[in-house]
Design a protein around this motif. Sequence first.
Motif, PDB file in Angstrom:
ATOM      1  N   ASN A 237       0.803  -1.214   0.000  1.00 34.39           N
ATOM      2  CA  ASN A 237       0.000   0.000   0.000  1.00 34.39           C
ATOM      3  C   ASN A 237       0.840   1.270   0.000  1.00 34.39           C
ATOM      4  OD1 ASN A 237      -2.580  -1.113  -0.128  1.00 34.39           O
ATOM      5  ND2 ASN A 237      -2.687  -1.431   2.090  1.00 34.39           N
ATOM      6  N   ASN A 241       0.487   3.528  -6.946  1.00 28.71           N
ATOM      7  CA  ASN A 241      -0.498   2.802  -7.751  1.00 28.71           C
ATOM      8  C   ASN A 241      -1.144   1.661  -6.968  1.00 28.71           C
ATOM      9  OD1 ASN A 241       1.876   1.329  -7.644  1.00 28.71           O
ATOM     10  ND2 ASN A 241       1.604   0.392  -9.646  1.00 28.71           N
ATOM     11  N   ASP A 243      -3.983   1.250  -5.509  1.00 30.99           N
ATOM     12  CA  ASP A 243      -5.361   0.911  -5.864  1.00 30.99           C
ATOM     13  C   ASP A 243      -5.410  -0.001  -7.087  1.00 30.99           C
ATOM     14  OD1 ASP A 243      -6.353   2.357  -3.752  1.00 30.99           O
ATOM     15  OD2 ASP A 243      -6.863   4.123  -4.937  1.00 30.99           O
ATOM     16  N   LYS A 244      -4.585   0.293  -8.082  1.00 35.20           N
ATOM     17  CA  LYS A 244      -4.546  -0.537  -9.287  1.00 35.20           C
ATOM     18  C   LYS A 244      -3.947  -1.911  -8.986  1.00 35.20           C
ATOM     19  CE  LYS A 244      -4.387   3.347 -12.513  1.00 35.20           C
ATOM     20  NZ  LYS A 244      -3.619   4.031 -13.590  1.00 35.20           N
ATOM     21  N   LYS A 246      -4.227  -3.520  -6.184  1.00 32.91           N
ATOM     22  CA  LYS A 246      -5.257  -4.299  -5.488  1.00 32.91           C
ATOM     23  C   LYS A 246      -6.324  -4.794  -6.459  1.00 32.91           C
ATOM     24  CE  LYS A 246      -5.409  -1.148  -2.109  1.00 32.91           C
ATOM     25  NZ  LYS A 246      -5.842  -0.396  -0.901  1.00 32.91           N
ATOM     26  N   GLU A 269      -2.318  -7.055   2.521  1.00 33.28           N
ATOM     27  CA  GLU A 269      -1.963  -5.664   2.276  1.00 33.28           C
ATOM     28  C   GLU A 269      -1.000  -5.181   3.359  1.00 33.28           C
ATOM     29  OE1 GLU A 269      -5.354  -3.167   1.726  1.00 33.28           O
ATOM     30  OE2 GLU A 269      -6.475  -4.718   0.640  1.00 33.28           O
TER      31      GLU A 269
END
Length: 317
Positions: A237, A241, A243-244, A246, A269
């Motif tokens: 995390n 990037n 979010d991408k 995940k 995570e």
Amino acid sequence: MKGKRLLTLGMAVFVITTVVTVRGMEKGNDRDFQLTEADVGKMCLSGALMVGSRGTERQQTPDGEQEESEAENIPGQETGAADDAAAQEVPATETPAVVDTQDPANPSPQTINIDNSKPVVIIYHTHATESYQPASDGNFHVLQEEGTVREVGNVLTAELQKQGIQVVHDKTIHDNPSYNQSYSRSLETIKNLLGKYQNVAVVIDLHRDAAGYSGGAGKTAIVNGETVAKYNLVVGNGNPNADKLKIFANTVNKKAEEMYPGYGGRIIEKAYKFNQYVSDYDLLLEIGNNENNIRESKASAKCFADVLAAVIKDHSN
């Protein structure tokens, strides 16, 4: 339990040492070296904590440096503070379905632009000496390829290529002779590879887990009647990037569970980077742990190749 006993012993040393030292100070006549009781207390408490902490050290590598499970803290990463409580495991049954990219509630990866005449996947190993049963020499870190994550990478490469997906498998050893700064060295490798193979879409840093961080036993699933090692996907995390990353990990995990029920692994995570900012389709993949044998791990690589090939085909133009 061992760490608690050592901590108790350390505190006992602290109490006894404090009493003896303070009494000695009261009787002493050395006026050039004066300590208060508070000073002595601080010194003894520091010693007690050092003793107590010795039972909490991580698994040691052959050269004496600490082995890093990817679900644990990684020294040298520019990621900020985090601890084990920050890990969030997402079961495969809770991952979002692969749907239209325009649905903000259920995102999926954007279309992957690929050219099948060129390499599409890079596989490399930050910890290339990680090994499985029965190759247990050197605390499950061995230089020879047999029995290691490199051998598992060979299977993953071959199975993807059977499905028409070209792969570059880099076997550079980044964790020997020194384990420290493995990620710094592997970052140089992956940047050079991406500069050379600019068509690559998916990047895989292939590891195995440490059994001490996953219940002390090998994790397996039954796929088509065969016992295969389970896998983890670790998401950093600390990456811009994230979010991408995940979304892609969730998509892969969902596909794994669809194709082979019970095979879908954990998504862990952590507040680190693990060099995953190099691609939005980067997977830190842990296949099995050191209590899994090499046969189970190679069998898992075959399954994972099927899953990844399906994901790539689902999302390529």
